[in-house]
Design a protein around this motif. Structure first.
Motif, mmCIF file in Angstrom:
data_model
loop_
_atom_site.group_PDB
_atom_site.id
_atom_site.type_symbol
_atom_site.label_atom_id
_atom_site.label_comp_id
_atom_site.label_asym_id
_atom_site.label_seq_id
_atom_site.Cartn_x
_atom_site.Cartn_y
_atom_site.Cartn_z
ATOM 1 N N GLU A 28 28.039 29.690 -52.761
ATOM 2 C CA GLU A 28 28.480 29.366 -54.116
ATOM 3 C C GLU A 28 28.709 27.856 -54.286
ATOM 4 O OE1 GLU A 28 31.781 31.723 -55.460
ATOM 5 O OE2 GLU A 28 30.926 33.543 -54.588
ATOM 6 N N TYR A 29 28.760 27.137 -53.179
ATOM 7 C CA TYR A 29 29.002 25.689 -53.203
ATOM 8 C C TYR A 29 27.856 24.962 -52.508
ATOM 9 C CZ TYR A 29 33.838 26.899 -54.304
ATOM 10 O OH TYR A 29 34.969 27.391 -54.890
ATOM 11 N N LYS A 30 27.639 23.722 -52.892
ATOM 12 C CA LYS A 30 26.654 22.882 -52.220
ATOM 13 C C LYS A 30 27.194 22.475 -50.853
ATOM 14 C CE LYS A 30 23.799 18.777 -52.854
ATOM 15 N NZ LYS A 30 22.527 19.432 -52.628
ATOM 16 N N ARG A 43 31.223 17.760 -60.810
ATOM 17 C CA ARG A 43 32.299 17.777 -59.828
ATOM 18 C C ARG A 43 33.000 16.426 -59.846
ATOM 19 N NH1 ARG A 43 30.698 14.606 -55.433
ATOM 20 N NH2 ARG A 43 28.468 14.206 -55.420
ATOM 21 N N TRP A 85 35.028 21.504 -59.085
ATOM 22 C CA TRP A 85 33.634 21.603 -58.676
ATOM 23 C C TRP A 85 33.026 22.803 -59.383
ATOM 24 C CZ3 TRP A 85 29.801 24.654 -56.924
ATOM 25 C CH2 TRP A 85 28.687 24.050 -56.337
ATOM 26 N N TYR A 86 31.985 22.549 -60.178
ATOM 27 C CA TYR A 86 31.210 23.617 -60.810
ATOM 28 C C TYR A 86 29.781 23.610 -60.280
ATOM 29 C CZ TYR A 86 35.108 23.997 -64.016
ATOM 30 O OH TYR A 86 36.364 24.169 -64.541
ATOM 31 N N SER A 87 29.295 22.419 -59.974
ATOM 32 C CA SER A 87 27.957 22.237 -59.412
ATOM 33 C C SER A 87 27.911 20.828 -58.829
ATOM 34 C CB SER A 87 26.884 22.384 -60.498
ATOM 35 O OG SER A 87 26.930 21.276 -61.385
ATOM 36 N N ASP A 88 26.826 20.512 -58.160
ATOM 37 C CA ASP A 88 26.692 19.170 -57.595
ATOM 38 C C ASP A 88 26.767 18.095 -58.683
ATOM 39 O OD1 ASP A 88 26.248 17.269 -55.533
ATOM 40 O OD2 ASP A 88 24.151 17.151 -56.126
#
Length: 173
Positions: A26-28, A71, A65-68
């Motif tokens: 779910e995270y980068k 954030r 943090w929602y996406s790269d």
């Protein structure tokens, strides 16, 4: 007066143990961009019931943090993370979000943060996942980390100057 809401230390430590040697999709993963340690610690704290904070006047006073591409540097970079978490609520200011302070070694509990620092700046984050006691005497802490992934590693074996951060809870709406 706002109520200080609890940090779920057990949930943060459980998340750390689950993902210390892997990556939550779910995270980068920032391993190839300077390291994933702070991203991992932020995920652990979020799992410990600390909500995203959009309330600051600029990104160094926020944490999310929602996406790269969506954030804050405070989510993924060690020194901005430190400045955010200890600076967010000073002198009982009761800002929205996390409440944390510098701590002494013997004050740490599950879910608290240990940083490696050089010339006063943090360059690495770890989370306490076990407190090792012999009777009432503190023997050591076990930590988890990303960037040279470690699961329940003795803090006493980590080299470098350290800084300790105690998470007290958070203020919500």
């Amino acid at each position: 007066m706002k109520e200080l809401k609890p940090y779920d230390r057990e949930a943060a430590a459980a998340y750390a143990k689950k993902w210390a040697l892997g990556r939550n999709k779910e995270y980068k993963d920032y391993e190839d961009w300077g390291g994933d340690c702070t991203n991992f610690i932020s995920q652990c704290i979020k799992a410990g019931n600390i909500p995203f904070d959009h309330s600051g006047s600029h990104v160094l006073e926020q944490w999310y943090w929602y996406s790269d591409k969506e954030r804050t540097p405070t989510w993924t970079a060690a020194d901005p993370f430190y400045k955010y978490i200890v600076g967010n609520n000073k002198n009982n200011s009761q800002n929205y979000g996390i409440v944390a302070r510098d701590a002494d070694y013997n004050e740490l509990e599950l879910g608290d943060i240990v940083q490696l620092v050089y010339e006063g700046k943090a360059y690495h984050n770890m989370i306490v996942t076990e407190v090792i006691l012999e009777g009432e005497y503190l023997i050591d802490y076990l930590i988890c980390q990303h960037t040279s992934d470690l699961l329940n590693y003795p803090l006493s074996l980590k080299e470098g100057e350290r800084r300790y951060v105690k998470i007290l809870g958070y203020y919500g709406w």
